[in-house]
Design a protein around this motif. Structure first.
Motif, PDB file in Angstrom:
ATOM      1  N   LYS A  24      -0.465   0.209 -39.708  1.00  0.00           N
ATOM      2  CA  LYS A  24      -0.015   1.792 -39.820  1.00  0.00           C
ATOM      3  C   LYS A  24       1.470   1.916 -39.588  1.00  0.00           C
ATOM      4  CE  LYS A  24      -4.415   2.800 -37.667  1.00  0.00           C
ATOM      5  NZ  LYS A  24      -5.026   3.690 -36.625  1.00  0.00           N
ATOM      6  N   PHE A  25       1.930   3.232 -39.907  1.00  0.00           N
ATOM      7  CA  PHE A  25       3.270   3.753 -39.739  1.00  0.00           C
ATOM      8  C   PHE A  25       3.403   3.590 -38.329  1.00  0.00           C
ATOM      9  CE2 PHE A  25       6.885   6.274 -39.692  1.00  0.00           C
ATOM     10  CZ  PHE A  25       7.942   5.737 -40.798  1.00  0.00           C
ATOM     11  N   THR A  26       4.866   3.401 -37.813  1.00  0.00           N
ATOM     12  CA  THR A  26       5.306   3.584 -36.587  1.00  0.00           C
ATOM     13  C   THR A  26       5.015   5.039 -35.784  1.00  0.00           C
ATOM     14  OG1 THR A  26       7.064   1.961 -36.902  1.00  0.00           O
ATOM     15  CG2 THR A  26       7.229   3.320 -35.105  1.00  0.00           C
ATOM     16  N   PHE A  27       4.441   5.236 -34.776  1.00  0.00           N
ATOM     17  CA  PHE A  27       4.680   6.485 -34.107  1.00  0.00           C
ATOM     18  C   PHE A  27       5.905   6.515 -33.514  1.00  0.00           C
ATOM     19  CE2 PHE A  27       3.950   9.057 -30.116  1.00  0.00           C
ATOM     20  CZ  PHE A  27       3.593  10.263 -30.944  1.00  0.00           C
ATOM     21  N   PRO A  28       6.734   7.498 -34.024  1.00  0.00           N
ATOM     22  CA  PRO A  28       8.256   7.570 -33.838  1.00  0.00           C
ATOM     23  C   PRO A  28       8.783   7.883 -32.248  1.00  0.00           C
ATOM     24  CG  PRO A  28       7.790   9.360 -35.150  1.00  0.00           C
ATOM     25  CD  PRO A  28       6.700   8.687 -34.890  1.00  0.00           C
ATOM     26  N   PHE A  29       7.751   8.384 -31.684  1.00  0.00           N
ATOM     27  CA  PHE A  29       8.069   8.880 -30.228  1.00  0.00           C
ATOM     28  C   PHE A  29       7.882   7.890 -28.981  1.00  0.00           C
ATOM     29  CE2 PHE A  29       7.230  12.484 -32.983  1.00  0.00           C
ATOM     30  CZ  PHE A  29       8.560  13.022 -33.029  1.00  0.00           C
ATOM     31  N   TYR A  30       7.221   6.972 -29.511  1.00  0.00           N
ATOM     32  CA  TYR A  30       6.853   5.765 -28.515  1.00  0.00           C
ATOM     33  C   TYR A  30       6.506   4.542 -29.225  1.00  0.00           C
ATOM     34  CZ  TYR A  30       5.619   3.577 -24.020  1.00  0.00           C
ATOM     35  OH  TYR A  30       5.610   3.115 -22.855  1.00  0.00           O
ATOM     36  N   TYR A  31       7.277   3.427 -29.391  1.00  0.00           N
ATOM     37  CA  TYR A  31       6.929   2.359 -30.061  1.00  0.00           C
ATOM     38  C   TYR A  31       7.583   1.108 -29.649  1.00  0.00           C
ATOM     39  CZ  TYR A  31      11.388   2.921 -32.373  1.00  0.00           C
ATOM     40  OH  TYR A  31      12.821   3.276 -32.629  1.00  0.00           O
ATOM     41  N   GLN A  32       7.049   0.022 -30.097  1.00  0.00           N
ATOM     42  CA  GLN A  32       7.636  -1.362 -30.159  1.00  0.00           C
ATOM     43  C   GLN A  32       8.099  -1.843 -31.481  1.00  0.00           C
ATOM     44  OE1 GLN A  32       8.437  -3.356 -27.314  1.00  0.00           O
ATOM     45  NE2 GLN A  32       8.022  -1.630 -26.053  1.00  0.00           N
ATOM     46  N   PRO A  33       9.361  -1.981 -31.756  1.00  0.00           N
ATOM     47  CA  PRO A  33       9.448  -2.211 -33.038  1.00  0.00           C
ATOM     48  C   PRO A  33       8.997  -3.439 -33.724  1.00  0.00           C
ATOM     49  CG  PRO A  33      11.707  -1.903 -31.621  1.00  0.00           C
ATOM     50  CD  PRO A  33      10.491  -2.174 -30.824  1.00  0.00           C
ATOM     51  N   TYR A 322      15.558   2.760 -29.604  1.00  0.00           N
ATOM     52  CA  TYR A 322      15.232   4.053 -28.813  1.00  0.00           C
ATOM     53  C   TYR A 322      14.342   4.967 -29.720  1.00  0.00           C
ATOM     54  CZ  TYR A 322      19.037   3.475 -25.578  1.00  0.00           C
ATOM     55  OH  TYR A 322      19.525   2.955 -24.434  1.00  0.00           O
ATOM     56  N   PRO A 323      13.278   5.693 -29.040  1.00  0.00           N
ATOM     57  CA  PRO A 323      12.440   6.362 -29.884  1.00  0.00           C
ATOM     58  C   PRO A 323      13.104   7.686 -30.498  1.00  0.00           C
ATOM     59  CG  PRO A 323      12.142   6.949 -27.706  1.00  0.00           C
ATOM     60  CD  PRO A 323      13.162   5.785 -27.567  1.00  0.00           C
ATOM     61  N   ALA A 324      12.706   8.323 -31.469  1.00  0.00           N
ATOM     62  CA  ALA A 324      13.074   9.821 -31.941  1.00  0.00           C
ATOM     63  C   ALA A 324      13.201  10.822 -30.894  1.00  0.00           C
ATOM     64  CB  ALA A 324      12.235  10.110 -33.323  1.00  0.00           C
ATOM     65  N   CYS A 325      14.203  11.566 -30.859  1.00  0.00           N
ATOM     66  CA  CYS A 325      14.382  12.740 -29.971  1.00  0.00           C
ATOM     67  C   CYS A 325      13.264  13.620 -30.079  1.00  0.00           C
ATOM     68  CB  CYS A 325      15.650  13.377 -29.932  1.00  0.00           C
ATOM     69  SG  CYS A 325      16.098  14.081 -31.453  1.00  0.00           S
ATOM     70  N   MET A 326      12.678  14.183 -29.110  1.00  0.00           N
ATOM     71  CA  MET A 326      11.716  15.215 -29.073  1.00  0.00           C
ATOM     72  C   MET A 326      11.833  16.562 -29.636  1.00  0.00           C
ATOM     73  SD  MET A 326       8.967  13.340 -28.062  1.00  0.00           S
ATOM     74  CE  MET A 326       7.791  14.249 -27.587  1.00  0.00           C
ATOM     75  N   GLY A 327      13.055  17.033 -29.166  1.00  0.00           N
ATOM     76  CA  GLY A 327      13.586  18.487 -29.381  1.00  0.00           C
ATOM     77  C   GLY A 327      13.773  18.778 -30.644  1.00  0.00           C
TER      78      GLY A 327
END
Length: 562
Positions: A24-33, A322-327
């Motif tokens: 599956k594609f990465t959940f960008p806000f919390y992941y292990q690469p 790092y994960p993608a920023c939330m805001g």
């Protein structure tokens, strides 16, 4: 020679046949690469180290001027021929440009030579120039100075006259009291004279105020001719700037996996911010996905890493993922990920459901429990299991709010619980007044040279990347931590320390350990400010407070599992 072809699709330099593709594609806000993303990032980092086509000061050399670290991203993709490779991107601008060979372009380049931005920005700049001419005009400056001088003089004169009126009033009062003491039937004529003096003083003050106000009004009116021009230009500039900004937001049109476009303005119109924040749409993640969709490349996985020196306010470590920023990114990526099968959000999983919460101390008025790591202190938006819910189930007869203070979900250790409303009030007051002694144990990445020290970095929430905290001298709240070394693990290059928070800011100990102006060594397992492990190695080990009923001093300890 630049290893990246103009198409931006980059084949791997080494054989990847032994590595499986992600399901599956990465959940960008919390992941292990994914291993392939780690490999792609390593190849990109090698290119950053060796290329000489452009220069950007990341803060990795001896150049002290204009140091700006950058977030980079890699997107694992499959092309129409079934070949697996990756795309590369940087956030914002790099080397003062939006375009560099081998990196995906911005979704919209307002700095392009044929962009409407230049013509409209020129009009706004001309208004600014006109404003500056007016603001620096000799006559305008003279009128401003004259008004300030007249206002100061008038205020001084009125204050002096007001003081004179008050002084005379006090003297007349003394005269009346003296005459009345000497002769209760003192002369009516003298009484009338004193009354007339009072009226005369009030009239003089009123006439003076009218005359002085007229002087101020005349000076204000003379200045208002300039002020009206200035206000009109400012309002016109504001209107044009808002229109230009909205037009720019409309030009940022993001594709998703279903082939649907949505503008930046439309994406943020449904959020609490309503208006896109500065830099939205310029981060690496949305640039990568948009380019992949646009060129019929299938996104497989993604990872972002920091390259260079850390910003002064945030915690960013060179080469760390790092994960993608939330805001800024979450609203955009929520749209762009539609149509992709994405990994589950691990943050919504209750990983503490099978962890026991031990009671360390108990009586009729209070508890002290050992909160296990990953258990919430209070119920969350998606997870109900918490210290609060467990105590409520164990002690249904308890009254009041129960929770006196909180620990981060990832932090384990001692928490105080009030079983009655009266106890809650007394216990909470001790925490507010900082009468409670607290000691934490932490295992940190790195070997400390000193044996003890103090950290006083003011903290505030990262508005665009909750729940992260950042250091800010202007808006941050005071935060004070002292620390002492317990032991050094030289073979592991780690240190165990006692941490004593004198204040209780959110993520205080985590930021004070990780920040470059703190210990510059993140706590082991810190998935926000360091790298994740089986757990965050931070434990509230010791707690001292006054019993809410007996007022006896209680000292409780509980050792960590690390």
């Amino acid at each position: 020679m630049n290893p990246f072809p103009p198409s931006c699709f980059t084949p791997f330099c080494e054989d990847i046949s032994g590595l499986s593709l992600p399901d599956k594609f990465t959940f960008p806000f919390y992941y292990q690469p994914h291993p392939l993303c780690i490999l792609a990032a390593a190849e990109l980092q090698k290119h950053l180290q060796t290329q000489d086509d452009w220069y950007h000061n990341f803060g990795l050399s001896s150049d002290p001027e204009q140091i700006i670290g950058k977030m980079f991203g890699v997107l694992l993709v499959k092309n129409a021929m079934g070949e697996v490779g990756y795309l590369s991107a940087f956030s914002g601008k790099l080397a003062d440009t939006n375009h560099l060979s081998g990196f995906v372009p911005p979704v919209f380049d307002m700095l392009a030579s044929d962009s409407f931005f230049h013509a409209e920005q020129k009009i706004i700049n001309n208004i600014t120039t006109e404003l500056n001419v007016l603001l620096c005009d000799d006559k305008y400056l003279a009128l401003k100075a004259s008004l300030a001088k007249i206002q100061l003089f008038c205020d001084s004169e009125l204050a002096s006259q007001r003081h004179h009126v008050i002084t005379n009033r006090a003297k007349r009062k003394e005269q009346r009291e003296a005459l009345q003491a000497a002769d209760p039937k003192y002369s009516a004529e003298i009484h009338l004279q004193l009354a007339q003096q009072s009226i005369d003083d009030k009239l003089r003050f009123a006439h003076l105020k009218i005359a002085l106000t007229r002087q101020v009004d005349d000076a204000t009116n003379a200045l208002s001719l300039f002020d009206k021009q200035i206000d009109k230009l400012k309002q016109h500039r504001k209107t044009l700037s808002a229109q230009l900004q909205h037009r720019i937001f409309e030009q940022y049109k993001f594709l998703n996996a279903r082939g649907a476009h949505k503008s930046l303005a439309a994406i943020f119109s449904d959020t609490v911010m309503r208006t896109p924040p500065a830099g939205a749409g310029e981060c690496a993640a949305p640039k990568l996905l948009h380019h992949a969709y646009k060129h019929n490349l299938q996104p497989l996985a993604m990872a972002e890493f920091w390259w260079g020196a850390s910003p002064k306010s945030q915690v960013r470590r060179h080469t760390q993922f790092y994960p993608a920023c939330m805001g800024k990114c979450q609203p955009i990526l929520d749209h762009m990920l539609l149509g992709l099968e994405v990994d589950e959000n691990l943050l919504l999983q209750n990983t503490a459901s099978d962890k026991k919460m031990d009671i360390i101390y108990q009586d009729d008025s209070m508890l002290v429990v050992n909160k296990p790591t990953q258990l919430l202190s209070v119920p969350g938006k998606h997870i109900a299991d918490s210290v609060f819910s467990r105590v409520k189930a164990l002690f249904p007869q308890a009254t009041g709010s129960l929770i006196v203070h909180r620990l981060d979900m990832s932090t384990s250790g001692l928490m105080v619980i009030a079983l009655t409303t009266a106890s809650h009030k007394i216990l909470q007051k001790q925490f507010i007044n900082r009468q409670v002694s607290k000691r934490y144990v932490a295992l940190i990445e790195g070997l400390l040279e000193e044996d003890e020290g103090a950290i006083t970095l003011p903290l505030t929430g990262d508005f665009y990347d909750r729940p992260r905290q950042c250091v800010c001298e202007q808006t941050g709240k005071a935060a004070h931590t002292t620390w002492q070394i317990i032991e050094r693990h030289k073979e592991l290059k780690r240190s165990k320390v006692f941490l004593h928070p004198k204040t209780g800011r959110t993520h205080q100990l985590r930021v004070h350990c990780a920040h470059e102006r703190g210990l510059h060594m993140p706590i082991v397992g810190d998935d926000l400010y360091g790298t994740s492990e089986r757990r965050l190695h931070l434990h509230a080990q010791s707690l001292g407070l006054y019993h809410p009923v007996t007022q006896a001093w209680l000292e409780l300890t509980c050792e960590p599992d690390f």
